[in-house]
Every structure is written in C-alpha cells, then in structure tokens.
Design a protein around this motif. Sequence first.
Motif, mmCIF file in Angstrom:
data_model
loop_
_atom_site.group_PDB
_atom_site.id
_atom_site.type_symbol
_atom_site.label_atom_id
_atom_site.label_comp_id
_atom_site.label_asym_id
_atom_site.label_seq_id
_atom_site.Cartn_x
_atom_site.Cartn_y
_atom_site.Cartn_z
ATOM 1 N N UNK A 36 0.831 -1.197 0.000
ATOM 2 C CA UNK A 36 0.000 0.000 0.000
ATOM 3 C C UNK A 36 0.866 1.248 0.000
ATOM 4 N N UNK A 37 0.405 2.273 -0.703
ATOM 5 C CA UNK A 37 1.147 3.519 -0.773
ATOM 6 C C UNK A 37 1.116 4.250 0.564
ATOM 7 N N UNK A 38 2.224 4.896 0.876
ATOM 8 C CA UNK A 38 2.332 5.731 2.053
ATOM 9 C C UNK A 38 1.840 7.141 1.722
ATOM 10 N N UNK A 39 1.471 7.935 2.709
ATOM 11 C CA UNK A 39 1.073 9.323 2.416
ATOM 12 C C UNK A 39 2.219 10.103 1.786
ATOM 13 N N UNK A 40 1.885 11.005 0.877
ATOM 14 C CA UNK A 40 2.892 11.937 0.372
ATOM 15 C C UNK A 40 3.187 12.949 1.469
ATOM 16 N N UNK A 41 4.410 13.479 1.469
ATOM 17 C CA UNK A 41 4.831 14.389 2.524
ATOM 18 C C UNK A 41 5.363 15.677 1.923
ATOM 19 N N UNK A 42 5.109 16.760 2.623
ATOM 20 C CA UNK A 42 5.609 18.057 2.179
ATOM 21 C C UNK A 42 6.334 18.757 3.307
ATOM 22 N N UNK A 43 7.345 19.535 2.969
ATOM 23 C CA UNK A 43 8.036 20.350 3.950
ATOM 24 C C UNK A 43 8.443 21.664 3.300
ATOM 25 N N UNK A 44 8.481 22.713 4.107
ATOM 26 C CA UNK A 44 8.753 24.042 3.565
ATOM 27 C C UNK A 44 9.533 24.886 4.566
ATOM 28 N N UNK A 45 10.472 25.651 4.039
ATOM 29 C CA UNK A 45 11.151 26.703 4.780
ATOM 30 C C UNK A 45 10.708 28.029 4.182
ATOM 31 N N UNK A 46 10.268 28.948 5.034
ATOM 32 C CA UNK A 46 9.775 30.244 4.560
ATOM 33 C C UNK A 46 10.313 31.355 5.455
ATOM 34 N N UNK A 47 10.662 32.456 4.830
ATOM 35 C CA UNK A 47 11.099 33.643 5.575
ATOM 36 C C UNK A 47 10.539 34.870 4.883
ATOM 37 N N UNK A 48 10.215 35.882 5.680
ATOM 38 C CA UNK A 48 9.639 37.078 5.069
ATOM 39 C C UNK A 48 9.495 38.198 6.064
ATOM 40 N N UNK A 49 8.728 39.198 5.666
ATOM 41 C CA UNK A 49 8.460 40.347 6.519
ATOM 42 C C UNK A 49 7.037 40.824 6.259
ATOM 43 N N UNK A 50 6.366 41.261 7.332
ATOM 44 C CA UNK A 50 5.007 41.776 7.234
ATOM 45 C C UNK A 50 4.968 43.191 7.807
ATOM 46 N N UNK A 51 4.001 43.970 7.322
ATOM 47 C CA UNK A 51 3.850 45.349 7.804
ATOM 48 C C UNK A 51 2.369 45.666 7.897
ATOM 49 N N UNK A 52 1.925 46.108 9.083
ATOM 50 C CA UNK A 52 0.497 46.344 9.265
ATOM 51 C C UNK A 52 0.118 47.815 9.380
ATOM 52 N N UNK A 53 1.062 48.735 9.246
ATOM 53 C CA UNK A 53 0.733 50.153 9.207
ATOM 54 C C UNK A 53 0.059 50.665 10.454
#
Length: 711
Positions: free
Chosen positions: A507-524
């Motif tokens: 039987x197939x195993x679940x597919x897996x995802x991984x992510x690295x994210x970096x950023x900046x937010x500004x709310x005024x």
Amino acid sequence: MSLRLAFRAALLSGAALAAALPAHAQSRAQDEPTRLDEIVVTAPNYVTTVGESGTKTDAPLTEVPQSVSVISRDQIDLLGWTSLMQAVRYTSGITSENYGPDERYDWLTLRGFNPVQFIDGLQAPTGSVANIGTDLWGFEAVEILKGPSAALYGQSPPGGIVNLTSRRPQDRFGGELEVLGGNFRQFQLAGDVTGPIAARADGRLTALWRQRDTQLTGVESKRAYVAPALSLDLAPRTDLTLLGYWQDDEVTGDGGGFLPAYGVILPNPLGDVPTSTNLGEPDFNRFDREQGAIGYDLRHAFSDTLTLTQNLKFFTNEAYQTGPYGTGLLDADFDGVPDDYRTVTRSQFAFLEDVDSFAVDTRLNAKFATGALRHDLLVGLDSRSTDNRQASYFGAAPSIDLFEPVYGAEIVEGPLFTFLDQTQQQVGLYASNQIRFTPGDEGLVLSLSGRQDWVETDNHLTDVTIDDEAFTGRIGLNYVMPGGWAPYAAYATSFQPVAGATFEGELFQPSEGEQIEAGIKYDGRDLPAGIDLFATAAVYALTQTNVLTPDPVPGRPFFNVQTGEVEVKGLEIEAVARINERISLNAAYGYTDSEVTASNGADLGKQLPVTPRHKASLFADYTFQDGPLAGLGVGAGARYMGTAFGDGANAFEIPSVTLVDATIRYDRDDWRLAFTASNLFDKEYLSRCTALTQCFYGTRGLYAVSLSRRF
C-alpha cells in the motif's frame, strides 16, 4: 437523504507603497485632520490585519509565521467580484480559472498544488475536485494559507488551503438588496439581512438567485443559494451561532471545452477555432448539483484567559453530469495527421458523485504567563468522517463538425458503474503555543505547533482498509518591531494519504511536504488615522516527496511507485491599502520556480502544470469625496500571467497574457449603482491545453450593471 430534506426545510510593490505613505502622512499632519464622519464611507474594513485561520485564534497576522492573505467582504463588494476565482486574481502565489468559463467549480492552483477548500475552519466535502463551488455571496472573508498547514488542519496539500468564513448575524439591523444584469443574459437577485430577532438572539438570512449563459454556444447556468444563521447569547460567557446553507446548481448544454489543439494552439489550415465553440449537445449535456451544510460554532469563556471553542458541521454534496465531449480530430488511418482538420470524434460520459461528511473541531485556548514569558496555548481535537461514492459511464458518441457543429444527434447513455465507495475517517490531536518574550505587543513571538493524525480509509468495494498516520508540525519566529514591521522565519510540514498499491501489493504511504519560509510583514499600525495598510513579502522553498511515478520495471505499464519528488521555490510580494476612504490599492507579485526533481515519466525536470513563473497584478480605485462628483468611484486593474504549461510533460505552453478589469460606481445615501468589467477589452486567450484533445479558452469579457440598496 433526510439531511437534504432538512436543508430544504430549514434553510507592487509593498515596499514602495510603504515608503511613500510616511511622506504622505507627514504632509497630512501639517494640514487639518481629515474628518472621516463627513465623507462617503464605502469600504471601512477593506484592509484586514487579523485572521483566525493562521493560528485558530485571534492573533494579528504579523504574529503568524506563515504567509496568509485575507480578502475581505469590503474588497469583494467594492471591486465587484462574484466568484472565488475572481477574488484571488490580485493575490500572490495563487492562480485561477484554469479551465476557462466553468460554472461548476473554482479551479485554483496555490504554490503549484490544488488547495483544499475549508468552510468556517472545517474541510468541505471535497471528492474528485478539491473544492465544491460554493457561491461567494454567502461569505464574509476568504483566507488563503500558503504553504503546509497540516499542523492545524490535518491532511492537506503542501501548497496550502483556502478557508471561507460565512456571514454571521449582527446585533444591529442592516442588510442589502441587489439586482444585477449583464452580458450573456446574466440576471441576478441577491439579498442579505441581519439584526436582533429576540432577546439575546440575532439572525441573518442571505440568499441569491442567478441565471446566465456563458461564451459557449447553447450553455445556460442557474443557481439558487440560501444561508440562514442564528446567534444565541446563551449566557454571559457562552455564545452559540447556528449556521446553514443550501445551494442548487443546474448547468445545461456545456460540453466542457475539450477542444482539439489544432486551431487553438497549433495551426489549422481551416482557420482558428472560435471561442464560442461547444462540442457537446445543448439539449443533452447537463450538470446538476445540490449541496448544503448545517452546524454551529460554540464559544464558552471560563474566564478572561481560558476559552473553549467548538465548530461542527454536517455537509452534503451530490453532483451528476452527463453528455458528450470532444476527443480530438478524426485520424482514421492513425498516421498522426488529422484526416480533414474538422471532424471531431466524441465520447459520452456520465458521472455521479455523492459525498457526505461530518466534521467537528474542539479546542481549548489558555493565555497565561511563566515568569517573563507569555503563552497563548491552544490544544485541540478534531474529527472528520467522509462517505464518498462515485459512479460513471463511458461510451461512444457521434462525431461533430468543429467549425459548423450540427446539434441534435442521438446520444445513448448506458448504466452507471460504481468504481468508488469508501469511508474515510480522520482524527487529529494538535497543540500550538505562541510564546511572547516581552510584556507589550512588540518583540519576539515563538510559535510551536504539532499534530498527530490517524486516517482510516475503508474501501467498501474491495473490503480493504488502509490505516495511515502522520505527525506534522510548524515552528516559526516573528519579531514584531516598533512601527508595525515584523520579519519572520518558519519551517512546516504536511501530508496527504495516497490511494492504491504497488505491483507487489504494498500500500502507498502518504505523500509528505516540507517548507522553509522567511519574510516580513507590515500592518501600518502607526500610520495616521484614515490610512490602512497591510503588506507582506516572503521567500520559500517547498518539497513534496512520496509522489507517484510510473513503475520502471518492464511489463508494469499501469502500476506506480513512490519515488517521485517535486520542488517549488518562490518569492511573493503583496500589499493592500485603503487611504482616507478615497484610494484603494491591491498590488501583488509572485515568482514561482517549480520542478519535478525525481520521476520515471516524461515530467522529469519539468515545470508543474498551470504554475507560471511570473504573476503580477495591480488594482487601483479612487472615490471622489468633494464637489459634484462626491460618491463617484472609478477603478482599474491589470493582471499579468506569465507563460506556463498545461501538462506535466510541458508539451503545451500557455502563452503569457495581460488582462484588464475595471469598475465604475456611484454611491448616494444608501444606494449604489455600479458597472463592473472583467477582461475589459474582451481579449481572447488560452487558459490551458492538457493534451492534443483537451484545450480550453480563457474567459471572455464579462460586463455587469448592478443596483443595490443598503439599510
């Protein structure tokens, strides 16, 4: 069936924008302050800086270690959007309308993957398609969570999810009535009314009826939508909101596109195929769908720092479609060259899908301190059970002329064959903690989330049960700086069960995802009164493993192995602003570099389908507040989609396109007269080609005039 009967009965450039605003604020500070109570207020909640989807709490978006785009009801109304596919046009990282003017579903691609649709934080009853096509009129906001979101929501694709928040009852009387008409014989009546209906009880009723044709010859669409809601103040610290909706769709005559590539993307000696070409049968093809949900949101505060929340829904979604569709130009001698470049072969296809689901999410939120650290702890348990039955019929259908179609051929529809009958149950236990290192609203915020899921899939046709389990998580760090800036970095994972087995029966195993994210937010937050702004910029690297790919062993043409891998890297910039109830801005840019890095098929090294490297958009709107034009608003936007590919092997390139939208409206007292244009210049363009036999034109110009009255 009893549930369905009950439904019927119950019913850019963010940096440039941020840099320009302080100068504008300085010049304003030297003048007399703006008196907002004397201007025409058309969109007071245009910009949103708080959303629940990113944390399942009311944390500001600057404290969420993930890219989140919130499209408010004010944005939807001011810009005249009528579908989810339209609403995401000016958002980075997501594309839509991948199959042209489809009246059935909202086709979306988020960071290279099809996002799963949620309603009020609970997964909708998706089956063969990742969304259910619910009408946008019934919702207060659209929240797009970009990247792996399984740590809070369980099984989901690595690209993210889309959550729709229903309109809720208000404690003050108000509402809106709208009549709309447009090209393609569009006519729509819509209404929304809310207010107190009894002591400690507020109600709301939202409804819509619409009829319209499409650019395809002989296609007509009808939709009815009703959504009642009731909020009860059960006790000083206990609130209960009952939510329900029912929607009925009927689309007749639509062959679904499926145009041959010759005359659309490849040369045809007889000319170009018109965008109105319908290879179905207007008197036979049809799509019928009935869907609905009923449930509640419950909130009980034990104290100012301890709160229990529960969301529960019963969903149902039954769809049936039938009719012939095009299967390519006739090639009787099989030499790879069409015989006459106009005779299109057809097949008859019928499909029935019936999906019922029950979902409940219960969570406890505690806010407390341990020494100098402040904690926002969330512990939850959610459960979802989904029954999905699918049946279909394939058969032959008479051919048709591509350039001069003659309708009325006799179509034979055989019995449906049930090929899927399964029940899937998911139970997830999750915890999340936002830890603040300073006593105020600024400083470091550490986010830790983890979730354990157990998924059981019962195939009732084969009596096979598949048990999957997965642990997913998210760890992120935000630094909320003085002035509203908030840089962040995060790592997150996701999983999705995969049906089927290898040649050896494993039987197939679940597919897996991984992510690295970096950023900046500004709310005024420190900008002068009257200026609202939220902007984000992010870079990310995403990988999906355990992807199915053809078995490389000779003699196994219909089997797969799980050695495939996909990588997606990107940059996203986005800004939404509203200045002094005059200027509205939506700016976005996205760069998406996708690649299949491991595969035994023709997609190795190729770009993911309908995932352009570049997408850029800008919409600007201005409302006059002075003189004889006071109340007049004008807006225009341009959206650019770079080149992409319609198929996994990248054999069919989708040319880049720039489309223009516009709106003109006049507000006086509580009345609004508006004109909206989607694809203003009626540009003909290609939406997608997935094969020589499957090409789809983009949506032509849509124009509508509406008159609405708010009260």
